[in-house]
Motif scaffolding. Structure first.
Motif, PDB file in Angstrom:
ATOM      1  N   UNK A 134      36.140  49.986  46.198  1.00  0.00           N
ATOM      2  CA  UNK A 134      37.527  50.317  46.541  1.00  0.00           C
ATOM      3  C   UNK A 134      38.407  50.424  45.302  1.00  0.00           C
ATOM      4  N   UNK A 135      37.856  50.113  44.143  1.00  0.00           N
ATOM      5  CA  UNK A 135      38.552  50.277  42.872  1.00  0.00           C
ATOM      6  C   UNK A 135      37.500  50.306  41.777  1.00  0.00           C
ATOM      7  N   UNK A 136      37.820  50.993  40.689  1.00  0.00           N
ATOM      8  CA  UNK A 136      36.992  50.921  39.485  1.00  0.00           C
ATOM      9  C   UNK A 136      37.780  50.073  38.507  1.00  0.00           C
ATOM     10  N   UNK A 180      35.278  33.531  46.445  1.00  0.00           N
ATOM     11  CA  UNK A 180      35.812  34.060  45.182  1.00  0.00           C
ATOM     12  C   UNK A 180      36.650  33.010  44.469  1.00  0.00           C
ATOM     13  N   UNK A 181      36.354  31.745  44.758  1.00  0.00           N
ATOM     14  CA  UNK A 181      37.127  30.648  44.164  1.00  0.00           C
ATOM     15  C   UNK A 181      37.003  30.659  42.648  1.00  0.00           C
ATOM     16  N   UNK A 182      35.894  31.198  42.130  1.00  0.00           N
ATOM     17  CA  UNK A 182      35.730  31.228  40.672  1.00  0.00           C
ATOM     18  C   UNK A 182      36.704  32.187  40.002  1.00  0.00           C
ATOM     19  N   UNK A 183      37.390  33.045  40.773  1.00  0.00           N
ATOM     20  CA  UNK A 183      38.388  33.951  40.204  1.00  0.00           C
ATOM     21  C   UNK A 183      39.800  33.374  40.273  1.00  0.00           C
ATOM     22  N   UNK A 184      39.957  32.198  40.842  1.00  0.00           N
ATOM     23  CA  UNK A 184      41.287  31.626  41.016  1.00  0.00           C
ATOM     24  C   UNK A 184      41.762  30.940  39.731  1.00  0.00           C
ATOM     25  N   UNK A 185      42.958  30.379  39.801  1.00  0.00           N
ATOM     26  CA  UNK A 185      43.650  29.941  38.582  1.00  0.00           C
ATOM     27  C   UNK A 185      43.009  28.728  37.923  1.00  0.00           C
ATOM     28  N   UNK A 186      42.565  27.783  38.729  1.00  0.00           N
ATOM     29  CA  UNK A 186      42.095  26.509  38.177  1.00  0.00           C
ATOM     30  C   UNK A 186      40.648  26.216  38.609  1.00  0.00           C
ATOM     31  N   UNK A 187      40.023  25.270  37.913  1.00  0.00           N
ATOM     32  CA  UNK A 187      38.720  24.774  38.343  1.00  0.00           C
ATOM     33  C   UNK A 187      38.883  24.117  39.713  1.00  0.00           C
ATOM     34  N   UNK A 209      40.984  42.030  45.754  1.00  0.00           N
ATOM     35  CA  UNK A 209      40.339  43.332  45.545  1.00  0.00           C
ATOM     36  C   UNK A 209      38.822  43.195  45.593  1.00  0.00           C
ATOM     37  N   UNK A 210      38.300  42.122  44.995  1.00  0.00           N
ATOM     38  CA  UNK A 210      36.859  41.878  45.038  1.00  0.00           C
ATOM     39  C   UNK A 210      36.399  41.667  46.486  1.00  0.00           C
TER      40      UNK A 210
END
Length: 801
Positions: free
Chosen positions: A87-89, A196-203, A265-266
């Protein structure tokens, strides 16, 4: 049973710094080569196979270019966290500001955008929306069969009774997950589980799809939960035989309370590739960028191009106009607003000689013991009835305090009453938000309840005639009927940032009894019973998503535009907050009617007619494409409904014959003459000769002189420490509700002292938004400020703490 108001108990508690906040050091790098969805749509048309040989070959090419770009990014001190290609590049990058500026100048880079932080925006509802009629007509045992609904939210509690159905057979190539471990979060019902928690702000402490909040579990229950029994009622989702895909974009409470653009988006990228038929998104940003600048909107549009029906919460920033959040602004999304249910689960307060009133509990005493005492209107003590300042010691001894909502927290009001000796507090709502809510009372321990503005004013008037009225607060909870199908006082209202009609449809979003998580006591919607009563457009959204799955399962093979029309153009009449018919920009096509949608034989494109804006004169024309989706030739009669003498509608061919499966175009024209400033609205009705059923296509036009008529507060903190500055955001609106971006609003201090900064025009980032920084005065208490644009004014209060 816990009650949770997403709008008030959760979101406002998180409000400082919430809106339009970006994640420092994180960027989305969009590349110039078109993504897989665009390529396949361009070469093979809509609903092209995105997992076929041709798509995979093109995806390999995109990923090869991304691999080359990764080296360029890393040489400029950037770290690539992840990427998407459907849906996006785009590539998700961690970098400092200077490196990000360098990346934007690289060949092959279209743009570099900071990552935003976004917030989380069944029971009787199935009767109100005639879902039960569809179950009865076609069979409850097959409702939604074969459909896959993607829930992009906080995860899911897999063990909840709502997700146990051994009769379902997992389709070929499923289950799917992002890791082998996460496959353990799938079953016969939940066939995709990704985090997708690994893309969030904090550990975080949990990277699995498990739900620590309850929001995602609630949404999944509403959309597709099987029949289950809660302490208060038996419930079932709209499409109980549909499969679920879980895409977790929020983390553990206290660690990652916000989602991010890249995670969303992911999730969209994966949901489309996973073959979801419908995606439900109850996440948003109240500050919506222009469509061309919004990567989340782009993801929604590409998902719909790929044949996925996308349903998005309009937002909870109402009831003011021009409050639609992103990405509900996406043209192809079905944006959903909220209406009231026909019952609530509540307690009551009984006032001698006046009667009994629905009351929502705040702090409940041990054992739910009733509290009986004379009631006192605190306006006789503080002059304004708000209870935000301390009362004289002993002034409320042995009394129940009647306090109005506004200007400070519920906790402060209740504690002030308790300090003055009160044995209970009864809080009534404001006229601008009249419905009672479950208050967030913090650490307050005084027995308390909330009632509506109307009931509160009735009690207040009774006290003016008889000052010693006895009152009993009853805390036991039961089912109580309320007025149904009214727009809630939090539901966001159009027009959208591009002047289009949003929301397109409304559904129950208050007093919703649904499932929740039992895992994490600190989660906003934790309840040990696994069931909870909730408010918010968040919960209207999966209801419509479930309806979309129900419709698609019964009418396979149609286009997204046709499914949108079936839902939007067959709504029932919704009422405004205080009665009367809701406006087009409040309710779009109206109250979702699943039975009418399933049984329609005609679809219209476009499903709504946003006619733009102009002056006092206008000559406009639009083409409606009608498609006969029935089984035989039909005659359709078109007519204009609503409108005004100054804005006349004409239809070139009011009667058309259309073969089964065929389409025809009809030109509709409007002639405006001598129009006063304001909104002009109505609908084009389409009636089938074969069935006698009528569909409605809403239209809306703004006649504008550019004169400010009102101001709408988009965000204000309410209270702030006296040694801090705070920023408020607002829009200046014309008579039609359009945002004006070229006026010069001013701010002044009315009372309480304090300091004010310069009004800044933020239109370059968010259409029609202005901001100004303010500082409360040195003394604790209320500080009143006045915004003004032309003759329009808006007073607001910041309480210094």
């Amino acid at each position: 049973m816990q009650r949770n108001s997403i709008l008030l108990a959760v979101w406002l508690a998180l409000a400082p710094g919430l809106f339009a906040e970006v994640l420092p050091g994180r960027y989305i790098v969009e590349l110039t080569t078109e993504p897989v969805s665009d390529h396949m749509t361009r070469t093979r048309g809509r609903r092209a196979d995105l997992r076929g040989t041709e798509a995979e070959a093109y995806r390999t090419r995109v990923r090869s270019e991304q691999a080359t770009m990764r080296g360029n990014i890393e040489r400029r001190r950037g770290v690539v966290l992840d990427s998407v290609s459907t849906v996006a590049n785009a590539m998700f990058v961690q970098a400092d500001e200077a490196s990000a500026a360098q990346l934007s100048r690289l060949p092959g880079v279209k743009r570099v955008v900071p990552v935003r932080l976004l917030h989380r925006v069944l029971d009787r509802a199935v009767l109100l929306h005639k879902v039960a009629d569809v179950w009865n007509q076609f069979g409850e045992s097959t409702a939604g069969a074969g459909m896959k609904i993607g829930i992009i939210d906080t995860g899911i509690e897999l063990t909840h009774p709502a997700f146990q159905d051994s009769s379902l057979v997992v389709p070929d190539s499923y289950p799917r997950a992002d890791t082998v471990f996460n496959l353990s979060y799938t079953n016969n019902k939940v066939i995709v589980a990704r985090s997708y928690v690994d893309l969030l702000q904090y550990r975080d402490v949990d990277y699995s799809p498990s739900d620590h909040v309850g929001h995602g579990t609630a949404l999944a229950t509403i959309a597709a939960g099987v029949r289950s029994q809660g302490p208060l009622a038996k419930i079932q989702g709209v499409a109980p035989k549909a499969f679920l895909g879980v895409y977790k974009i929020f983390g553990t409470p206290g660690y990652n309370d916000y989602a991010t653009d890249d995670a969303i988006i992911k999730a969209f990228d994966d949901a489309v590739a996973d073959g979801m038929d419908v995606i439900s998104l109850s996440v948003g940003d109240d500050f919506a960028p222009r469509l061309a600048d919004d990567l989340d909107v782009a993801a929604v549009e590409r998902a719909t191009q790929a044949g996925v029906i996308v349903v998005v919460a309009a937002g909870n920033n109402g009831p003011g106009v021009n409050t639609i959040g992103s990405p509900a602004t996406a043209p192809s999304a079905i944006a959903v607003g909220a209406i009231t249910n026909d019952r609530t689960f509540a307690s009551s307060v009984e006032v001698a000689s006046l009667g009994s009133y629905v009351a929502y509990n705040g702090y409940t005493p041990a054992g739910s013991t009733p509290v009986t005492a004379n009631i006192v209107d605190v306006s006789t003590l503080d002059g304004n009835g708000l209870g935000c300042s301390a009362f004289q010691p002993g002034s409320l001894t042995g009394k129940i305090a009647l306090i109005q909502r506004g200007d400070c927290t519920f906790e402060l009001k209740i504690n002030n009453a308790q300090s003055a000796g009160a044995v209970g507090a009864l809080v009534y709502m404001r006229d601008t938000a009249p419905d009672p809510i479950y208050m967030s009372v913090g650490a307050a321990t005084l027995p308390s309840q909330a009632v509506s503005y109307g009931d509160g004013t009735t009690i207040k008037q009774g006290l003016s005639a008889q000052s010693d009225l006895s009152s009993t607060m009853h805390f036991d909870i039961g089912s109580v009927p309320v007025t149904p199908s009214r727009i809630t006082d939090f539901s966001a209202v159009g027009p959208s940032v591009d002047g289009s009609i949003k929301p397109e449809i409304v559904a129950v979003g208050s007093n919703f009894y649904t499932g929740t998580q039992t895992l994490d006591y600190y989660g906003d919607m934790y309840d040990a019973s696994g069931y909870i009563l909730v408010d918010g457009t968040s919960f209207s959204t999966p209801f419509v998503a479930g309806t979309a799955a129900l419709i698609k399962s019964l009418h396979p093979g149609l286009t997204v535009d046709q499914y949108r029309s079936m839902i939007i153009n067959n709504g029932a009449t919704a009422s405004g907050m205080t009665g009367g018919t809701a406006t087009v920009q409040q309710a779009g096509g109206g109250l979702v009617d699943a039975s009418a949608a399933v049984n329609t034989t005609v679809t219209a494109y476009p499903a709504t007619l946003a006619l733009g804006s102009g002056g006092s004169e206008a000559q406009l024309a639009r083409t409606l494409t009608l498609t006969n989706i029935g089984g035989s030739r039909d005659t359709f009669t078109l007519a204009a409904e609503g409108g005004a003498d100054q804005f006349q509608t004409s239809i070139a061919t009011p009667t058309v014959d259309v073969d089964a499966g065929a389409s025809t175009d009809v030109v509709v024209s409007w002639n405006g003459a001598g129009m006063t400033a304001g909104a002009y609205q109505g609908a084009i009705t389409i009636t089938s000769a074969n069935t006698g059923k009528t569909s409605r296509v809403p239209y809306w036009f703004a006649s504008s002189t550019g004169t400010p008529v009102s101001l709408n507060m988009m965000y204000s903190a309410g209270s702030v420490s006296r040694n801090r500055w705070t920023t408020v955001y607002f829009r200046v609106l014309d008579a039609a509700g359009l945002a004006l971006n070229s006026v010069n609003p001013t701010i002044s201090i009315v009372s309480g002292g304090g300091a004010i900064g310069r009004v800044v025009n933020d239109d370059a980032n968010w259409p029609g938004i202005y901001e100004v920084s303010i500082h409360p005065g040195a003394a604790p208490g209320d500080n009143v400020f006045r915004l003004q644009a032309g003759d329009a004014t808006l007073n607001f209060t910041i309480t210094g703490l």
